[in-house]
Design an enzyme around this catalytic site. Structure first.
Site, short mmCIF file in Angstrom:
data_model
loop_
_atom_site.label_atom_id
_atom_site.label_comp_id
_atom_site.label_asym_id
_atom_site.label_seq_id
_atom_site.Cartn_x
_atom_site.Cartn_y
_atom_site.Cartn_z
N GLU A 150 1.08 -1.41 -0.04
CA GLU A 150 0.23 0.03 0.06
C GLU A 150 0.87 1.32 -0.19
O GLU A 150 2.08 0.97 0.02
CB GLU A 150 -0.88 -0.08 1.14
CG GLU A 150 -0.05 -0.15 2.59
CD GLU A 150 -1.05 -0.50 3.69
OE1 GLU A 150 -2.09 0.43 4.16
OE2 GLU A 150 -0.95 -1.59 4.32
N CYS A 168 38.29 23.57 -30.72
CA CYS A 168 39.21 24.16 -31.93
C CYS A 168 39.92 25.50 -31.76
O CYS A 168 40.72 25.77 -32.41
CB CYS A 168 38.31 24.21 -33.16
SG CYS A 168 37.34 25.55 -33.04
N CYS A 178 35.13 22.82 -37.09
CA CYS A 178 35.39 22.27 -35.37
C CYS A 178 35.15 20.77 -35.42
O CYS A 178 34.04 20.32 -35.68
CB CYS A 178 34.27 23.12 -34.57
SG CYS A 178 34.80 22.67 -32.78
N CYS A 209 36.33 28.58 -28.57
CA CYS A 209 36.00 27.29 -28.63
C CYS A 209 37.06 26.37 -27.88
O CYS A 209 38.10 26.21 -28.09
CB CYS A 209 35.81 26.57 -30.00
SG CYS A 209 35.65 24.84 -30.06
N LYS A 239 10.98 2.42 0.23
CA LYS A 239 10.99 3.84 -0.18
C LYS A 239 11.17 4.01 -1.83
O LYS A 239 12.07 3.10 -2.22
CB LYS A 239 11.91 4.72 0.83
CG LYS A 239 11.45 4.73 2.29
CD LYS A 239 10.55 5.90 2.42
CE LYS A 239 10.51 6.18 3.98
NZ LYS A 239 11.31 7.24 4.49
N ASP A 296 3.22 10.70 3.40
CA ASP A 296 4.23 11.31 3.95
C ASP A 296 3.47 12.47 4.84
O ASP A 296 3.13 13.62 4.48
CB ASP A 296 5.09 12.16 2.93
CG ASP A 296 6.08 13.03 3.41
OD1 ASP A 296 6.55 12.67 4.46
OD2 ASP A 296 6.52 13.98 2.99
N LYS A 345 2.88 4.48 0.92
CA LYS A 345 3.61 5.20 2.27
C LYS A 345 3.31 6.72 2.05
O LYS A 345 3.78 7.40 1.24
CB LYS A 345 4.95 4.77 2.22
CG LYS A 345 5.60 5.75 3.51
CD LYS A 345 6.54 4.80 4.24
CE LYS A 345 7.28 5.62 5.16
NZ LYS A 345 6.25 6.49 6.08
N TYR A 379 -5.19 3.15 7.61
CA TYR A 379 -4.47 1.60 6.95
C TYR A 379 -4.32 0.54 7.94
O TYR A 379 -4.08 -0.52 7.96
CB TYR A 379 -2.96 2.17 6.54
CG TYR A 379 -2.30 3.02 7.41
CD1 TYR A 379 -1.98 2.62 8.46
CD2 TYR A 379 -1.86 4.35 7.03
CE1 TYR A 379 -1.17 3.49 9.43
CE2 TYR A 379 -1.11 5.03 7.74
CZ TYR A 379 -0.53 4.51 8.90
OH TYR A 379 0.26 5.49 9.59
N CYS A 391 30.79 27.92 -31.06
CA CYS A 391 31.94 28.18 -31.96
C CYS A 391 31.07 28.05 -33.48
O CYS A 391 30.71 27.49 -34.02
CB CYS A 391 32.50 26.56 -31.86
SG CYS A 391 33.77 26.40 -32.91
ZN LIG Z 1 35.12 24.71 -32.25
#
Ligand SMILES: [Zn+2]
Length: 657
Positions: free
Chosen positions: A114, A406, A424, A403, A309, A118, A116, A223, A419
């Site tokens: 069942e 590159c 690249c 970049c 849990k 909180d 749980k 419960y 870039c």
């Molecule tokens: Zn680049």
């Protein structure tokens, strides 16, 4: 009205109000308007004021009761209120189940699984069908008398048909909606916000003034049932429901094997977002009450039940570094390198930071302690920086001006840095991952890891190289045994025939997603036509804007790309789309947003296409219909703004029937 008539009227009013209360607060059905119900209560109140001797403790008017208390009375529990041991994984759960099995080796062992909740555990005692007192768990032996407050909770019946002395145990909880609303109010009044629903439930019940409790609109889920000698725990739940208590209902299940428990746990974890309360797992109990009591108690916890849990979706850790990845379109994405941490059952060492605006918003520094979480279950996000934990050694992060791959210049476009170097290397590697991905060439078993190995070992220089690979080329790579090399080659060969739309999508042209690729394939019907298209023609295609047209036009004029296509066409056979027969949706453009119940979005798009219509990703004034499912995105708002015709799922289904 004669006293006798008054009494009859009172009884009827009470029964009716109670019926609606039960329907609304226990069954979640609204059979009457609030105003109408209030007016019934008002009549009852007036009669009771006139004839106070007829007021019974189970009357609905007794829910909001009198004066604030000076302090809480103590109540000793007749049966100890135990707490449960927690487990977080299937492995730990199996360990528990095996221990039980050893203690109870004979016969079938059935579990009751069942929710749980909180919230705050409560014990309610009824005598002669009337609630006599309600107590908190306290230390398990002695709790606090919160009867006055519990009386204000609409889902707690004040009277029940059962006349024996019984004790009902359950959880006082608050809906997520009310939780948020109350915290909003607290904030407005400059009061402390509640950290979680459990604290709020506890804070609301431990109020000396019951009016405050009443205003919090707590709910109650039962419960446990003590006093009726039910043989099975599931039987207790059944009896509780019959007496008018709310239980977990459809979310509860008798499980006959460990595997059934696991699948129930999974199902509940998936349904969690739809459940209006905060739940943090499932409770699994031995269903047979005799076995349960034979198993006994260790310390403060019963052996026969356990809280299984959910693994937490958030965790705290440290950001060790921030690195920058360059994507297939040249986008620079900052990524947090985390001290490895377990979230939702997997170890995580990276979290995306999206862009430098996000880093500024979070006020994140390298070295910070952070909360990380998985929102969409894919790449985790940094949710919050715990600035209180700073040591002073944290360092600011700046996006690089070149970049990182590159070392050519980068430019900002919108919130992202790019870039701009088309050669690249980073771009091309990402582009290769994209090329083989599911919606592109869909080459099974050929993920980034293996592609990286191919590139690192120099087996391929660009993506067309994969079509030239031989089994023997890749077999020596350590990580593949003979079999997987064979499988990879087979899936590469199997992918050589491809539809034009997928081929266009696979090229990874900036701004050309799956839908746009389909539109282009439908419009041009061959790669050559698309390659030769002038900017004007591209720009005039419905659903394709200037930015996309420009991106396409430039891509096909780039020497590198022309070479790639030539090389690919040596191996790949493109299937051009057939001319579509006109259908009932021809000329109509559809945008879908949100989840449909009857079909997935991809299925819906396919259906629209089949009937001659055009599915599109963006809402514009050229859109004819926006189909809105559950939890729609910003497209819905945009459609409303532009006055586009909106269809709900029912209307849409009718249209495509
Ligand atoms: Zn680049």
């Amino acid at each position: 009205m004669a006293p006798k008539e008054v009494k009859v009227r009172l009884e009827k009013l009470k029964a009716l109000i109670d019926k609606y209360r039960h329907a609304y607060h226990v069954l979640n059905k609204s059979d009457i308007s609030d105003e109408a119900l209030d007016s019934l209560k008002h009549e009852l109140k007036k009669l009771e004021d006139k004839f106070p001797e007829l007021i019974t403790p189970d009357s609905p008017t007794q829910r909001v009761s009198g004066e604030p208390l000076k302090e809480f009375k103590k109540i000793k529990h007749s049966v100890k209120m135990l707490s449960l041991e927690d487990v977080f994984s299937a492995e730990e759960f199996s360990g528990w189940a095996e221990r039980i099995r050893k203690l109870e080796p004979s016969g079938a062992l059935e579990f009751y699984s069942e929710l749980k909740f909180d919230g705050l555990a409560l014990s309610l005692v009824y005598e002669d069908g009337v609630l006599v007192y309600a107590a908190t768990r306290g230390d398990g032996q002695t709790g606090e008398d919160v009867t006055q407050n519990v009386r204000t909770m609409e889902s707690v019946p004040l009277g029940i048909p059962e006349k024996k002395r019984i004790e009902v145990r359950g959880e006082a909880i608050i809906t997520n909606k009310n939780f948020n609303a109350i915290n909003k109010e607290q904030k407005k009044k400059d009061l402390k916000e509640y950290a979680n629903s459990r604290n709020l439930a506890a804070g609301s019940l431990r109020q000396l003034d019951p009016k405050i409790t009443a205003s919090r609109k707590l709910d109650f889920f039962a419960y446990d049932l003590i006093g009726l000698d039910e043989k099975l725990h599931s039987g207790e739940h059944g009896a509780l429901g019959e007496m008018g208590f709310k239980t977990g209902g459809a979310y509860e299940k008798i499980c006959r094997t460990k595997e059934e428990v696991f699948s129930h746990h999974k199902k509940i974890a998936e349904a969690r977002g739809k459940i209006p309360y905060n739940i943090d797992g499932i409770v699994v109990s031995v269903n047979d009450n005799r076995i349960f009591s034979r198993l006994g108690v260790v310390g403060k916890t019963p052996r026969g039940a356990i809280a299984f849990k959910f693994s937490p979706k958030e965790s705290t850790t440290a950001v060790l570094d921030i690195i920058v990845q360059v994507g297939r379109t040249g986008t620079l994405t900052p990524v947090a390198v985390l001290r490895p941490v377990d979230i939702g059952g997997v170890t995580v060492s990276r979290a995306t930071l999206h862009n430098d605006d996000e880093i500024n918003r979070l006020e994140l520094k390298i070295g910070d302690s952070v909360v990380v979480g998985r929102a969409g279950d894919v790449i985790p996000d940094v949710i919050k920086v715990l600035t209180e934990l700073r040591t002073g050694k944290e360092k600011n992060f700046h996006m690089p001006r070149v970049c990182p791959v590159c070392e050519k210049t980068v430019e900002k476009n919108g919130v992202n840095w790019f870039c701009v170097n088309k050669n690249c290397p980073a771009r091309h590697r990402e582009g290769m991952y994209h090329f083989v991905s599911r919606k592109a060439f869909n080459i099974d078993g050929l993920g980034p890891k293996i592609l990286n190995a191919f590139l690192d070992y120099g087996l391929i220089r660009d993506i067309s190289g994969i079509f030239e690979l031989k089994e023997g080329d890749i077999a020596p790579l350590e990580r593949f045994g003979e079999k997987s090399a064979e499988n990879i080659i087979r899936s590469i060969n199997g992918a050589k025939k491809i539809t034009l739309a997928r081929f266009i999508y696979a090229l990874g042209i900036l701004h050309v997603g799956e839908e746009t690729a389909i539109d282009l394939a439908e419009h041009f019907r061959s790669l050559t036509n698309l390659e030769n298209a002038e900017f004007e023609e591209l720009n005039n295609i419905p659903n394709i804007g200037g930015v996309v047209a420009k991106s396409l036009y430039e891509w096909f004029r780039e020497g590198r790309n022309k070479n790639l296509i030539t090389k690919l066409l040596k191996h790949v056979e493109i299937i051009n789309p057939k001319k579509r027969a006109p259908g009932k949706l021809t000329g109509k453009t559809f945008v879908l947003t949100g989840e449909l119940e009857a079909m997935s979005r991809d299925e819906a798009k396919a259906k629209v296409r089949e009937l001659g219509g055009d599915p599109s990703e963006t809402v514009s004034k050229n859109t004819d219909y926006v189909v809105v499912g559950a939890n729609p995105g910003s497209k819905y708002a945009r459609a409303q703004k532009l006055g586009i015709k909106i269809l709900d799922e029912k209307e849409f289904l009718k249209m495509i029937k």
